[in-house]
Design a protein around this motif. Structure first.
Motif, PDB file in Angstrom:
ATOM      1  N   UNK A 125       0.825  -1.204   0.000  1.00 25.90           N
ATOM      2  CA  UNK A 125       0.000   0.000   0.000  1.00 25.90           C
ATOM      3  C   UNK A 125       0.856   1.249   0.000  1.00 25.90           C
ATOM      4  N   UNK A 126       1.890   1.254   0.831  1.00 25.44           N
ATOM      5  CA  UNK A 126       2.778   2.412   0.921  1.00 25.44           C
ATOM      6  C   UNK A 126       3.429   2.689  -0.433  1.00 25.44           C
ATOM      7  N   UNK A 127       3.860   1.636  -1.110  1.00 24.14           N
ATOM      8  CA  UNK A 127       4.484   1.807  -2.413  1.00 24.14           C
ATOM      9  C   UNK A 127       3.511   2.319  -3.456  1.00 24.14           C
ATOM     10  N   UNK A 128       2.286   1.762  -3.483  1.00 20.73           N
ATOM     11  CA  UNK A 128       1.291   2.204  -4.469  1.00 20.73           C
ATOM     12  C   UNK A 128       0.915   3.665  -4.264  1.00 20.73           C
ATOM     13  N   UNK A 129       0.918   4.125  -3.013  1.00 22.61           N
ATOM     14  CA  UNK A 129       0.552   5.508  -2.717  1.00 22.61           C
ATOM     15  C   UNK A 129       1.612   6.513  -3.161  1.00 22.61           C
ATOM     16  N   UNK A 130       2.760   6.039  -3.616  1.00 21.23           N
ATOM     17  CA  UNK A 130       3.789   6.954  -4.114  1.00 21.23           C
ATOM     18  C   UNK A 130       3.541   7.337  -5.579  1.00 21.23           C
TER      19      UNK A 130
ATOM     20  N   UNK B 243       1.557  -1.335 -12.483  1.00 22.01           N
ATOM     21  CA  UNK B 243       2.926  -1.779 -12.761  1.00 22.01           C
ATOM     22  C   UNK B 243       3.685  -2.040 -11.470  1.00 22.01           C
ATOM     23  N   UNK B 244       3.488  -1.151 -10.484  1.00 25.61           N
ATOM     24  CA  UNK B 244       4.159  -1.348  -9.194  1.00 25.61           C
ATOM     25  C   UNK B 244       3.741  -2.662  -8.559  1.00 25.61           C
ATOM     26  N   UNK B 245       2.437  -2.975  -8.553  1.00 26.66           N
ATOM     27  CA  UNK B 245       1.972  -4.215  -7.939  1.00 26.66           C
ATOM     28  C   UNK B 245       2.586  -5.434  -8.634  1.00 26.66           C
TER      29      UNK B 245
END
Length: 574
Positions: free
Chosen positions: A170-175, A184-186
């Motif tokens: 979640x933290x990464x997707x929120x960037x 793509x991040x997921x």
């Protein structure tokens, strides 16, 4: 990331080593790909540290703590269930108090301390029972102290791993700002997790089996601590969501408030509903929808519900229309979510039983090298990693797919393919186990090793991995997209909860089968594990039918049908 209603966030930047805080709201640009190496790097190292001890834990319990084989598999399932279910608690803490960054950082440290205790059990002879050789009747059970240190380490390592697992996602997707970048991040998040799982399941597990359990566990400690250092090093670039209170409590308030007002007549005038402290903004807020009408009572204002400034006087008696609609959104997702539970339960049974099958088979590659039994699970991760990379490249052919079929590839199609591949893996597993049992009975069933290569287990594992590459990232993307904005942490934790519940159900199922049939004795050569696989395959097909019904009837939060939810958002942003 254009998400209406998003809370403000703090972006931490710095010049010349000095941290500088600024507000980053929904209209501001997110840091994006500059954060990618820090988040993916730390997630990969944490995955390596966690799987380094967990993957081979069945064998560790059997060989070093003299635990019965089926009991060791059950303990393994419980641990996996906790690692997968407890991220919901981490999401609540992140949303309510600490935020994703602190939850992930603290959890990583706790996990490291837990693996340190496990490493001590492997390092100090006094913390392990005496070996019992060939499982003779003289096997000595572990003492209270030995069990205490072991399970304290397991509890801490499990709590820590659960705190970083989907909070980091979640933290990464929120960037990122766009849904395309988030998708793509997921994909790459899961790719990194699977790839490092593959590395730890081969390199670290081989060291544990052939060099030293202590060395393998201490390497897991090092990976965890280095991952924490990498994660903290990127702090100056991250966009930090400000905790706004647990949305799960908000959902609970809607249920309680609607129950307390169950005898209240729903008003015809929409102005009698509560839209928030600053009254209704007709350009933004809409009246409550007619689905699940009984919940609308929670947003009806009556005397004493609000204070003089129009704030809520008693949160457990009055909720806003938005809170009511958020709960409705979650309820609509529950049938789809439940179908994923019964998809993952057979996978949980397979992953634990395959280790026991491998222990009975010939694991040699050449005359001098023997594959550790737990390392066979790496085939799931390798096939999943390769499949994720291919699926990511498949985007370039979306226009061709649409031209041929007339329909865009949807996220529901991706999940459905995962269902079918899971069932196919169980069918293959049943056929291979039948062949293994016939081979065992042609020889002495009490022989420790059946003269059959354990590489026969590969096809079913490869199918499981390909299936996971379809349905796991698809579910994360679906929940993240369809859940309300303030439930983004809980949305990604939903997939983790699926896995956790599935491991618990697999434990119950295995215990039920073991008690009511003779399919799962201590010596698998005397059992009928193939029949259990056939049973699970049949249940999987029934569940696939249930999934098709749920997917067909599902309407998105914008009332769109399931056929209009693309696999990715390349075509445009919401």
């Amino acid at each position: 990331m254009e998400r209406s209603g998003s809370s403000k966030a703090k972006c931490v930047t710095g010049n010349n080593g000095e941290a500088e805080l600024k507000l980053c709201n929904a209209e501001s640009r997110r840091p994006g790909w500059i954060t990618f190496p820090f988040i993916i790097g730390s997630a990969a190292l944490w995955s390596m540290g966690g799987t380094g001890w967990m993957t081979n834990f069945i064998v560790y319990l059997i060989k070093e703590f003299n635990v019965n084989q089926i009991d060791a598999a059950q303990i393994y399932n419980v641990i996996n269930g906790c690692v997968s279910l407890l991220p919901i608690l981490g999401a609540v803490i992140a949303d309510s108090v600490l935020g994703c960054f602190l939850v992930a950082s603290i959890s990583s440290f706790v996990a490291s301390m837990g693996i340190v205790l496990l490493s001590l059990t492997a390092t100090l002879n006094s913390l392990r029972p005496e070996p019992c050789g060939n499982k003779s009747s003289s096997c000595k059970a572990p003492s209270f102290l030995q069990f205490f240190v072991l399970y304290t380490g397991v509890v801490l390592a499990t709590l820590g791993a659960s705190g970083v697992r989907f909070t980091t996602a979640t933290f990464g997707a929120n960037q990122f700002e766009s849904h395309k970048d988030q998708s793509t991040f997921f994909n790459w998040f899961f790719f990194a997790a699977y790839a490092t799982y593959a590395l730890s399941s081969t390199l670290i597990v081989y060291m544990e089996d052939n060099v030293s359990w202590a060395l393998g566990f201490w390497l897991s400690v090092a990976a965890n601590l280095i991952g924490l250092a990498v994660f903290v090093a990127g702090n100056r670039y991250y966009c930090h969501e400000t905790p706004q209170g647990s949305p799960l409590l908000s959902l609970a308030r809607v249920v309680i408030a609607s129950f307390r007002k169950r005898k209240l007549q729903l008003p015809l005038n929409t102005d009698e509903f509560y839209y928030g402290q600053h009254e209704r903004n007709k350009e933004v807020d809409i009246p409550p929808k007619k689905n699940f009408r009984f919940l609308n009572r929670a947003a009806v204002k009556i005397d004493g519900d609000t204070k003089s400034d129009n704030s809520i006087a008693e949160p457990w008696r009055l909720c806003s229309v938005q809170q009511v609609e958020d709960l409705k959104c979650v309820i609509k997702m529950l049938p789809l979510w439940s179908s994923a539970i019964f998809l993952s339960t057979p996978i949980a049974v397979q992953t634990s039983m395959i280790v026991l099958q491998a222990l009975t088979m010939d694991r040699h590659l050449g005359p001098h090298f023997m594959i550790p039994a737990s390392s066979f699970l790496v085939m799931i991760m390798i096939s999943a990693s390769v499949s994720l990379a291919l699926i990511d490249r498949f985007r370039s052919t979306f226009p061709l797919w649409k031209k041929i079929t007339g329909l865009p590839p949807t996220v529901f199609l991706r999940i459905g393919v995962g269902h079918l591949l899971s069932v196919l893996s169980l069918i293959v597993a049943a056929l291979i186990e039948s062949f293994r049992l016939r081979t065992a009975h042609l020889h002495n069933v009490d022989t420790p090793t059946v003269p059959m290569s354990a590489l026969w287990l590969s096809p079913q594992l490869i199918l499981v991995g390909i299936g996971e590459a379809f349905h796991f990232p698809g579910q994360v993307s679906l929940y993240f997209r369809e859940f309300p904005v303030n439930l983004s942490n809980s949305a990604t934790a939903m997939v983790s909860a699926i896995i956790g519940i599935s491991f618990y159900l697999s434990t119950v199922l295995v215990d039920l089968v073991r008690r009511s049939t003779g399919w799962l004795p201590e010596n698998l050569n005397n059992g009928r594990l193939d029949r259990m696989y056939w049973l699970l395959a049949g249940a999987g097909m029934v569940n696939f039918g249930y999934y098709l019904v749920c997917a067909t009837l599902y309407k998105g939060k914008d009332e769109s049908s399931s056929s209009s939810l693309p696999m990715t958002d390349d075509a445009g942003e919401k």
